[in-house]
Scaffold this active site. Structure first.
Site, PDB file in Angstrom:
ATOM      1  N   GLU B 324       2.633  -3.406  29.624  1.00 50.38           N
ATOM      2  CA  GLU B 324       3.042  -2.482  30.683  1.00 50.38           C
ATOM      3  C   GLU B 324       2.533  -2.832  32.084  1.00 50.38           C
ATOM      4  OE1 GLU B 324       3.750   1.697  28.462  1.00 50.38           O
ATOM      5  OE2 GLU B 324       1.701   1.275  29.067  1.00 50.38           O
ATOM      6  N   VAL B 325       2.969  -3.947  32.599  1.00 52.50           N
ATOM      7  CA  VAL B 325       2.720  -4.245  34.009  1.00 52.50           C
ATOM      8  C   VAL B 325       4.009  -3.934  34.758  1.00 52.50           C
ATOM      9  CG1 VAL B 325       2.009  -6.012  35.646  1.00 52.50           C
ATOM     10  CG2 VAL B 325       1.214  -6.111  33.263  1.00 52.50           C
TER      11      VAL B 325
END
Lengths: 699, 699
Positions: B324-325
C-alpha cells in the site's frame, strides 16, 4: 490469630445485627457519594469537572519519585476505568486538570501515626488536592479516582470540597501466606486493593506449621526444607515492600513462635522441644511442636534470624506471633521440666512468658518494636509491645487500661464468611473501650482484617478478602458513627467493580472455577450451576473443619463448590431485602411479590438442570445435595407465597412442618459444606403466610 | 496486509457458507474428542488414566531446559484446570504418570519445516509421549493437557493412541502492535494461546504510520519520537523471543516499508520523500508519506537498522512489509521524478520494486530471508522471498507456480469479525492451488491469521483473536478434509474455556467493560445490557470505518458497546441453529419452539430495562438504538412464531412489511456500528410463517 480458641467469641450480639438489618432497606440515597471509605467531611458544590483525553495531573510543592509513580498509576487507572486514552508523552505543557500540592516529605521509613490527611476541591474548571505529605496525597488521589463517574454527557467528577483524615492510624490486612502459599503477584494486587480503600498496614504471616515462606540466607534450610519450594525470595520480599511503600502501606512481617512452628523444624529440628523427626505439617489445627525455650541455642538462632529479617523488613514493627502453644512437647521433655523447676517456672504459660520476654529482648535489640497476639500480654511485659487482639474488644480495652497499645482483629476474620454488615458493626472503640480515657483510647491504634488460609489459595483468596474488606477499611478510616449499612453496601458494590480494574479477581475467579466443576456443558446447565453457586454461601466460622467427612489437609484440592461460592451472596442479600420490603408493606406490594416469585421459581427449577451436570462431574455430584436443598426450600417458600396471595393462611401444623423441612434442608446443604443464606427469608414468608400474621388473608 | 484493497475479496462463495451451516446441526458427536486442532490419527482404547496429586511427568532421552520448563508449565496447567495440588518438590522418585521421551535436540534457532510430530499412548496405568525433538514434544504435551477431563469419578484422560503431525509447517498469528500498542504481558498470554493450539509463528507487526514500537539503539529517535513512549525495549523483545522459543514458536518481526512508515519520519524526516514536518499519524487509512527510494542515505540507514534488528530477532525470516504505497510523495518530488527518468523507471510500481529489491539485498546481506506482502512479488524478484498473501489463494497459487513460497492470510483477518466457520472454510490449498503439482503445493507453507488493531487494544484484543483463532489453527494443523463445523464449534467452545486458564481474557474482559459502560446499576439493568451485548456483533469487514459519524483516530476511546461485543455471538449462533432445527422439523418440535420463544421474549423485553441505564450513561445512550432494534426485531419474530403456532399464515403484504422492518432495524443498529446476527433467523421464521411455506398452517 488462633484457630481454635477464637471460636468462643464468634457470635455478635443479636441486637446489633437486627439493628443493622433494619437499616438496610432505607437510606439508599447515601449511595450518591460513591467513595469508600467515606471521607470525614464533604460539601457538595455546583457543576462538575469533565474527564477526557486532556486530563493532566501536575504535582506542586514537595516532589519525589513515589508521587510521580502515583501520578502514572492514577492516569493508568483513569484509562482503565473510562477507556479514555491519556498520552502523557503527548502533552508536557498543558493546563492541569488536577493540581496536587504536597507540603513536605514523609518519613523515609513510613511510621505509625504520620499525618495522612488531605483536602480536595473540585470545581468545573479544575481540581486541587492538598496534603501535608505524600501519604495524605496518595489517599487523596484514591478519593479523586473514586469520584470519576459516567454521566449522560461523558465522564466527570462532581464539584465538591472534601476534608479527610483517618480515625485510626493502624488500618491493616493480614494475609496468611503460610498455610497456602500466596504468590507475589497476588500479594501485589491485594496491596493495590488496600491502597484503594486507604488501608496502610500489610501484615504478612510468613511462617506456620504448614510452611515457612521467607528465604533466609543465614538459615537456608528454613525455606528449603520448610516450603515445598514455595517461598518468597529476599528479592521478591524487597520488591513487595517497595511496592507497598509506593502505596503508603507499611509491611509488618510475622514469624510465629514458639508454637505454629513445625515448618521451622523440618530443617532445624534442634530448635524443637520434642525428639522429631519433623516434616512440614499437612493437616490443619493446633499441633504439639514448639521451640525449646530452655536452650540457649534457640535464642542464639533467633538472634541471628531476627537480625536478618529486621534488615530485610524496614518497618518499625516486628510480629512474633506467640499464640496457641499446647505445651505437650514441653510437658514431655525432662530437660525442660528440670529447667522449669530450677527457674521456679510454675506452668507452661509462665514458660511461654519467659520465652516471649527473651524474644522481645532480641527484637528490641535489633531496634524493632514487637507485636504479638493476645497471649503475649502477661504481667511485667514491657509497655512497648503492641497487642493484636483475636479475643475481642474487652481484652483490648483492658490492655489499654494497663497502658498497652493494641489493634483489633476479633470480628475481622474474613475467612469466617461473615457478612460485610457484621464486620462493619465491629468497632475497636465499642463496648468497654468506650469508657476509656482519651489517652487510653489513643492506645487503641486501629484494627486488622485477617485472612487465614486453610481454605484459601491464590485462586480464591481475592474473593475471600474483597469486597468485604472495604467495609472494614471504612470502619477503621471513617469518623465514628459512620453506620449506614445500606449506604455501605451500595458503595461496596461500586467499589467491588472498581477493584476489578486493579486486577483483583474476586468476581471473575468464579466463572473459571465453575467451568472446571461443570466440565463440558450447555449454557442452560452452566447457568443452573452459576445460579446455585450465587445463591449459596460456604459454612460460617469453623463449621467446615467440623463437618468435613475426611479431614482436609494442605494438599486437599480447593476445587469444590464450597471453594467457589462467595462468602456473602449478593443475590440472597437482595432477596432477603425484598422479602422484608414485601412483609413491611403488609404483603401488599405486587411488584415486589412478583420479583420474589420470579426468584423463587428460578431457584425451584434450578436443581433439575444441575442434576444433568452431576451425571458427568464428581464435583457437581458432590454439591448436588445443596442444589436440591435450594430448590426444595424455594418450593416451600413458593407455597407460602401462594398462600399469602390467595389469602388462605397456612394452618399451624403445616407451618411447623415447613419450618422443620427447611431446617432439614439446611442440614442437607451442609453435606457439601454449604449454607442456604435465604433460609431466614423463607421462614419469614412462612410466618407471614401463617394464621394470625398481619399478612395472612390479605387478599 | 492492506487496509483498503483487501475489501474487494471479502465475500466467501455463498455455497461454501451454506454447506457449512448445514453441517452444524448434526455431528455433535465428534465433539467427544475435545482436542483442538484435531490430531492426524486417533484410536480409542479401553479405560482411562486417573489424574490426581500423584501426577508426575518424567522426561527420558534427550533433555534440555526447554523441556524442563514445559514440564513445569504442564503441571501448573493441570493444577489450574483441575485444582489438584501437585507438589513437585515433594516426590522426586515416584513412578511416572506421563513418560515423555525425546529422541534428539531440535535446531538451536527454530527452523521452518522441522519435525513437529509426536505419538501419544494413554493406558489406565500410564501415558507415554514420544517425539523426535522438543518441538513435537511441546505439541504432544498440549494434546495430553487437552485430554484431561472431569468425570463422575474424578479427573482422567481416556485411553487412546494418537499419531499426530502438522499439515503445514507455517502456522502463524500476526499481531499489529503498532496502531495500538499491545503490552508485552498481553503478547505473552497470546503466545500461551498459540502454544495451546499448536501455532508456531508469531509475526510481530512493529511499525506503522501510527507508531514505531521497537527500541532501536542505533536510531533511538525511531522509538523516542515515533511511539508516544509506548514501545518494546530490546530487553522486552529478547524476553518475548525467548518466551516464544520456549513454546515452539518462531518470532518474525515486520518493519513495514517504504509506505506505512510515517512514525519513522517523526524522528528521521530525512528518510521521507516529502518535505515534512512529520508527526505520528493519528488517523486510520493509507497515507502519503513513503521512504525515498532514490536516496542512497535511505539504504545506508536501512542497512544499519536491519543489521541491528537482525541481531535482535534470531529467526531466519524478516518481514519488510511492502504494501500500500499510494505514490503521492513520489509524484510530488522532482528529485525522485528525475531519478526515475534517468533510471528508466516507468511508474511507481517499478520504483517500489526497485526499492524492494534493494531492501531484500540488505536483508539477505544480514543473512535473513525476506518476507513481504503480495505487492513485493514483481518480475525478477529472487525466489528466496516468501510472499504473504492478503489477496487470496489465487495469487498464492500463481506465485507457487512461479516457484515462490507463500503463506495465506486472505480469509484469516480476525479483525473483520467473521464467524469461525467462515475462517475455517478457508484453505491454503483450495481453489487453483488444488491443481498445483505436489512440489508446487509444498511451496505453500501455510497461513497466518492477522489481527489489525485500529479497533483493538490491550483490553479487547484477546476477544478479537480468541477463540476463533483456534479454528484457523486447526485448519493449518489438521489433515485436509477436517471439515465438520459442528465438531469444530463444540471443541472451540471447550478450548475457549481452557484458554482462560492461560490468563487470556477473551471472555472475562466483557464484564468489566460493560460495567464501565453501565456506570452504577441494578442487577436487572446490568443483565439487560449484557443480554444486548451478547446478542449483537460489531459491523463486519470495513463497515466501521465507513459508517463512523466522526472519523476515529488512534486516540478515540475504545470503550463503546461495539468494542465490547464478541465478534461472533454464541447466543445468536445457538438461536439460529434452533430456528433451523425447528423449521427442519416442519415447525413441529414444541420443545425447540418453547426455547425459541423464551429467547425472543427475553430480547423483546430487554430494551425497556436498558433504556433506564441510557438515562445515566452516554455510552449506553449511544448504543440504545441497537438495543431497540434487537427488541423490535424480536417482537416481529414473535409475531411470526405466533402465526406458526396458531396455524394462521402471514399474508404476503405483512410478510413483506416485516422483512422491510427488519432491514430498517438492522440499519438502526448500524448507528451504533453494531449488527443483529439473528436477522437471517428472524427472516426464516417470517418465511416459515408465510402462506405457502411448509410450516404455515401446521397446527
Amino acid at each position: 490469630m488462633n484457630r481454635v480458641g477464637r471460636r468462643a467469641r464468634r457470635i455478635l450480639p443479636a441486637l446489633m445485627l437486627v439493628a443493622s438489618e433494619a437499616c438496610m432497606v432505607n437510606a439508599q440515597s447515601n449511595a450518591a457519594l460513591n467513595v469508600m471509605p467515606l471521607p470525614a467531611k464533604v460539601e457538595h458544590t455546583d457543576g462538575s469537572l469533565k474527564i477526557d483525553a486532556s486530563f493532566r495531573i501536575v504535582f506542586a510543592g514537595y516532589r519525589e519519585p513515589r508521587l510521580e509513580h502515583a501520578g502514572l498509576r492514577l492516569e493508568r487507572q483513569i484509562q482503565r476505568q473510562t477507556g479514555i486514552v491519556i498520552l502523557r508523552a503527548n502533552k508536557s505543557g498543558g493546563p492541569a486538570t488536577l493540581e496536587a500540592t504536597t507540603d513536605r516529605e514523609s518519613k523515609a521509613i513510613q511510621e505509625l501515626g504520620e499525618d495522612e490527611s488531605y483536602t480536595l476541591d473540585v470545581t468545573p474548571t479544575g481540581a486541587k488536592l492538598h496534603a501535608a505529605n505524600p501519604l495524605g496525597m496518595l489517599h487523596g488521589l484514591q478519593t479523586f479516582l473514586q469520584l470519576i463517574a459516567i454521566t449522560p454527557e461523558g465522564f466527570s467528577v462532581p464539584a465538591m470540597h472534601v476534608e479527610d483524615r483517618p480515625r485510626f492510624p493502624w488500618r491493616g490486612l493480614m494475609i496468611d501466606s503460610a498455610r497456602h502459599f500466596i504468590p507475589p503477584d497476588v500479594i501485589k494486587r491485594n496491596l493495590d486493593g488496600m491502597e484503594a480503600v486507604k488501608m496502610n498496614v500489610f501484615h504478612w504471616h510468613l511462617s506456620e506449621n504448614q510452611g515457612f515462606r521467607a528465604e533466609s540466607r543465614k538459615f537456608p534450610k528454613l525455606h528449603e526444607q520448610g516450603s515445598d519450594g514455595l517461598f518468597y525470595t529476599q528479592e521478591e520480599i524487597r520488591d513487595v515492600v517497595e511496592y507497598a511503600r509506593d502505596r503508603g502501606i507499611r509491611v509488618v512481617p510475622e514469624f510465629d513462635m514458639p508454637g505454629h512452628s513445625t515448618a521451622w523444624f523440618a530443617g532445624y529440628p534442634e530448635l524443637a522441644s520434642g525428639g522429631g523427626p519433623y516434616a512440614v505439617e499437612r493437616k490443619w489445627g493446633v499441633f504439639d511442636p514448639a521451640m525449646d525455650p530452655t536452650d540457649e541455642k534457640t535464642y542464639k538462632f533467633l538472634n541471628e534470624f531476627i537480625g536478618e529479617m529486621a534488615r530485610l523488613f524496614p518497618d518499625q514493627f516486628f510480629h512474633i506471633g506467640g499464640d496457641e502453644v499446647n505445651g505437650k512437647e514441653w510437658d514431655a521433655n525432662p530437660k525442660i521440666q528440670t529447667f522449669m523447676k530450677s527457674h521456679r517456672i510454675k506452668n507452661n504459660a509462665e514458660l511461654q512468658a519467659y520465652f516471649s520476654g527473651r524474644v522481645q529482648e532480641l527484637v528490641t535489640k535489633h531496634k524493632k518494636t514487637p507485636v504479638g497476639w493476645d497471649e503475649v500480654l502477661v504481667p511485667g511485659v514491657p509497655k512497648t509491645i503492641v497487642i493484636q487482639s483475636w479475643r475481642g474488644v474487652d481484652s483490648l480495652a483492658a490492655a489499654a487500661k494497663d497502658g498497652y497499645r493494641g489493634i483489633l482483629s476479633n470480628g475481622y476474620y474474613l475467612d469466617l464468611g461473615w457478612s460485610a454488615a457484621r464486620h462493619y458493626a465491629m468497632d475497636p472503640l465499642a463496648g468497654p473501650a468506650a469508657a476509656l480515657t482519651p489517652q487510653q483510647k489513643q492506645l487503641i491504634l486501629g484494627g486488622e482484617s485477617c485472612i487465614w488460609s486453610e481454605y484459601v489459595n491464590a485462586e480464591n483468596i481475592d474473593s475471600r478478602i474483597w469486597p468485604r474488606n472495604a467495609a472494614i477499611a471504612e470502619r477503621l478510616w471513617s469518623p465514628e458513627g459512620t453506620n449506614d449499612v445500606a449506604s455501605m453496601y451500595a458503595r461496596m458494590e461500586t467499589e467491588a467493580t472498581r477493584l476489578e480494574w486493579l486486577g483483583l479477581t474476586h468476581r471473575s475467579f468464579q466463572r473459571t472455577m465453575l467451568q472446571r466443576i461443570a466440565g463440558s456443558w450447555t449454557p442452560v446447565e452452566f447457568d443452573a450451576l452459576r445460579a446455585v453457586a450465587q445463591a449459596l454461601e460456604h459454612e460460617k466460622d469453623y463449621a467446615r473443619e467440623a463437618s468435613a467427612s475426611v479431614p482436609p489437609t494442605s494438599l486437599t484440592p480447593l476445587n469444590r463448590l464450597v471453594d467457589t461460592v462467595y462468602p456473602e451472596s449478593d443475590v440472597s442479600r437482595r432477596f432477603s431485602l425484598a422479602v422484608d420490603q414485601f412483609i413491611g408493606s403488609g404483603c401488599k406490594d405486587p411488584a415486589v411479590a412478583a420479583q420474589i416469585r420470579a426468584q423463587l421459581t428460578d431457584w425451584a427449577t434450578v436443581d433439575d438442570r444441575l442434576q444433568l451436570l452431576a451425571q458427568s462431574s464428581h464435583l457437581v455430584r458432590e454439591a448436588a445435595p445443596a442444589s436440591a436443598a435450594l430448590s426444595q426450600s424455594a418450593k416451600i417458600a413458593l407455597v407460602a407465597l401462594d398462600a399469602i396471595s390467595k389469602g388462605t393462611p397456612l394452618p399451624d401444623d403445616q407451618r411447623k412442618a415447613q419450618i422443620s423441612s427447611l431446617n432439614a434442608l439446611e442440614q442437607q446443604a451442609h453435606k457439601a459444606q454449604l449454607t442456604l443464606p435465604d433460609l431466614p427469608a423463607f421462614q419469614k414468608l412462612i410466618d407471614a403466610a401463617s394464621a394470625g400474621s398481619s399478612c395472612a388473608g390479605q387478599k
